[in-house]
Write a protein that holds these residues in place. Structure first.
Motif, PDB file in Angstrom:
ATOM      1  N   THR A  82       0.821  -1.216   0.000  1.00 16.17           N
ATOM      2  CA  THR A  82       0.000   0.000   0.000  1.00 16.17           C
ATOM      3  C   THR A  82       0.850   1.260   0.000  1.00 16.17           C
ATOM      4  N   ARG A  83       2.170   1.098   0.208  1.00 18.10           N
ATOM      5  CA  ARG A  83       3.075   2.238   0.216  1.00 18.10           C
ATOM      6  C   ARG A  83       4.437   1.789  -0.303  1.00 18.10           C
ATOM      7  N   ALA A  84       5.209   2.766  -0.758  1.00 19.68           N
ATOM      8  CA  ALA A  84       6.558   2.455  -1.223  1.00 19.68           C
ATOM      9  C   ALA A  84       7.369   1.821  -0.104  1.00 19.68           C
ATOM     10  N   TRP A  85       8.108   0.806  -0.433  1.00 24.14           N
ATOM     11  CA  TRP A  85       8.967   0.038   0.466  1.00 24.14           C
ATOM     12  C   TRP A  85       8.179  -0.791   1.482  1.00 24.14           C
ATOM     13  N   GLY A  86       6.881  -0.989   1.222  1.00 24.08           N
ATOM     14  CA  GLY A  86       6.118  -1.929   2.022  1.00 24.08           C
ATOM     15  C   GLY A  86       6.725  -3.316   1.851  1.00 24.08           C
ATOM     16  N   ALA A  87       6.610  -4.154   2.873  1.00 24.03           N
ATOM     17  CA  ALA A  87       7.315  -5.431   2.844  1.00 24.03           C
ATOM     18  C   ALA A  87       6.460  -6.594   3.308  1.00 24.03           C
ATOM     19  N   ASP A  88       6.796  -7.757   2.789  1.00 24.51           N
ATOM     20  CA  ASP A  88       6.289  -9.040   3.265  1.00 24.51           C
ATOM     21  C   ASP A  88       7.446  -9.655   4.047  1.00 24.51           C
ATOM     22  N   TYR A 139      14.321   5.101  -1.843  1.00 24.06           N
ATOM     23  CA  TYR A 139      14.385   4.967  -0.391  1.00 24.06           C
ATOM     24  C   TYR A 139      15.035   6.231   0.154  1.00 24.06           C
ATOM     25  N   GLN A 140      15.933   6.127   1.082  1.00 24.01           N
ATOM     26  CA  GLN A 140      16.678   7.260   1.627  1.00 24.01           C
ATOM     27  C   GLN A 140      18.123   6.830   1.782  1.00 24.01           C
ATOM     28  N   TRP A 141      19.035   7.786   1.709  1.00 23.23           N
ATOM     29  CA  TRP A 141      20.432   7.465   1.957  1.00 23.23           C
ATOM     30  C   TRP A 141      20.540   6.875   3.361  1.00 23.23           C
ATOM     31  N   HIS A 142      21.262   5.760   3.484  1.00 23.05           N
ATOM     32  CA  HIS A 142      21.410   5.140   4.789  1.00 23.05           C
ATOM     33  C   HIS A 142      22.633   4.231   4.824  1.00 23.05           C
ATOM     34  N   ILE A 143      23.011   3.904   6.050  1.00 27.14           N
ATOM     35  CA  ILE A 143      24.057   2.912   6.310  1.00 27.14           C
ATOM     36  C   ILE A 143      23.430   1.890   7.249  1.00 27.14           C
ATOM     37  N   ASN A 144      23.416   0.644   6.830  1.00 29.37           N
ATOM     38  CA  ASN A 144      22.829  -0.408   7.653  1.00 29.37           C
ATOM     39  C   ASN A 144      23.676  -0.695   8.886  1.00 29.37           C
ATOM     40  N   ASP A 145      23.034  -1.283   9.888  1.00 26.14           N
ATOM     41  CA  ASP A 145      23.736  -1.673  11.109  1.00 26.14           C
ATOM     42  C   ASP A 145      24.692  -2.838  10.865  1.00 26.14           C
ATOM     43  N   GLY A 146      24.438  -3.587   9.815  1.00 19.79           N
ATOM     44  CA  GLY A 146      25.272  -4.735   9.458  1.00 19.79           C
ATOM     45  C   GLY A 146      25.331  -4.845   7.949  1.00 19.79           C
ATOM     46  N   MET A 206      21.138   1.734  -8.099  1.00 21.99           N
ATOM     47  CA  MET A 206      21.666   1.741  -6.744  1.00 21.99           C
ATOM     48  C   MET A 206      22.772   2.790  -6.673  1.00 21.99           C
ATOM     49  N   HIS A 207      22.530   3.815  -5.880  1.00 25.29           N
ATOM     50  CA  HIS A 207      23.516   4.862  -5.644  1.00 25.29           C
ATOM     51  C   HIS A 207      24.286   4.480  -4.379  1.00 25.29           C
ATOM     52  N   TYR A 208      25.598   4.616  -4.421  1.00 23.17           N
ATOM     53  CA  TYR A 208      26.405   4.315  -3.243  1.00 23.17           C
ATOM     54  C   TYR A 208      27.623   5.229  -3.245  1.00 23.17           C
ATOM     55  N   ARG A 209      28.177   5.435  -2.062  1.00 20.95           N
ATOM     56  CA  ARG A 209      29.326   6.321  -1.920  1.00 20.95           C
ATOM     57  C   ARG A 209      30.554   5.531  -1.462  1.00 20.95           C
ATOM     58  N   VAL A 210      31.659   5.841  -2.117  1.00 25.55           N
ATOM     59  CA  VAL A 210      32.950   5.279  -1.743  1.00 25.55           C
ATOM     60  C   VAL A 210      33.889   6.467  -1.558  1.00 25.55           C
ATOM     61  N   ALA A 211      34.421   6.612  -0.360  1.00 28.23           N
ATOM     62  CA  ALA A 211      35.311   7.732  -0.026  1.00 28.23           C
ATOM     63  C   ALA A 211      34.650   9.067  -0.379  1.00 28.23           C
ATOM     64  N   GLU A 265      27.340   3.392   2.483  1.00 26.65           N
ATOM     65  CA  GLU A 265      26.208   4.320   2.381  1.00 26.65           C
ATOM     66  C   GLU A 265      25.579   4.149   1.000  1.00 26.65           C
ATOM     67  N   HIS A 266      24.257   3.954   0.971  1.00 27.45           N
ATOM     68  CA  HIS A 266      23.596   3.670  -0.299  1.00 27.45           C
ATOM     69  C   HIS A 266      22.127   4.070  -0.268  1.00 27.45           C
ATOM     70  N   VAL A 267      21.544   4.146  -1.472  1.00 27.40           N
ATOM     71  CA  VAL A 267      20.117   4.416  -1.631  1.00 27.40           C
ATOM     72  C   VAL A 267      19.670   3.814  -2.964  1.00 27.40           C
ATOM     73  N   ALA A 268      18.508   3.167  -2.938  1.00 27.03           N
ATOM     74  CA  ALA A 268      17.955   2.534  -4.136  1.00 27.03           C
ATOM     75  C   ALA A 268      16.919   3.446  -4.789  1.00 27.03           C
ATOM     76  N   HIS A 269      17.038   3.597  -6.111  1.00 29.55           N
ATOM     77  CA  HIS A 269      16.087   4.382  -6.904  1.00 29.55           C
ATOM     78  C   HIS A 269      15.486   3.462  -7.973  1.00 29.55           C
TER      79      HIS A 269
END
Length: 103
Positions: free
Chosen positions: A12-18, A37-44, A57-62, A83-87
């Motif tokens: 019903t919304r973007a990034w909704g999950a099963d 989504y939003q720029w983020h860094i996962n905990d793992g 997939m946008h991601y940053r290196v240095a 650090e990454h974000v999916a478009h």
């Protein structure tokens, strides 16, 4: 036992999950989205597999931004600190495996 037909899944919304599984604190979730989504860094670590659609997939290196276009069957592995974000380009269905409670 359960069979998931990923192409039939919508939310019903973007990034909704099963929520498919939680195996010892590692979750497997099927996401539907048509928005970034939003720029983020996962905990793992995170495994991101495109099941339907195309995702940039946008991601940053240095501190420098890069973009990888992911098609059906492609997998993106985000190591700790990536650090990454999916478009998505239109609708996409993505299987994400990551630590429980990760961003």
């Amino acid at each position: 036992m359960r069979i998931i037909r990923s192409k039939e899944f919508t939310a019903t919304r973007a990034w909704g999950a099963d929520d498919i599984a939680n195996m010892g604190g590692v979750t497997t979730r099927l996401h539907w989205t048509d928005k970034p989504y939003q720029w983020h860094i996962n905990d793992g670590e995170e495994v991101f597999a495109v099941l339907d659609g195309t995702v940039d997939m946008h991601y940053r290196v240095a501190g420098i931004e890069h973009v990888a276009t992911l098609e059906v069957g492609d997998v993106f592995f985000a190591s700790v600190g990536c650090e990454h974000v999916a478009h998505p380009r239109g609708e996409a269905r993505i299987l994400v495996v990551e630590s429980e409670g990760s961003v």
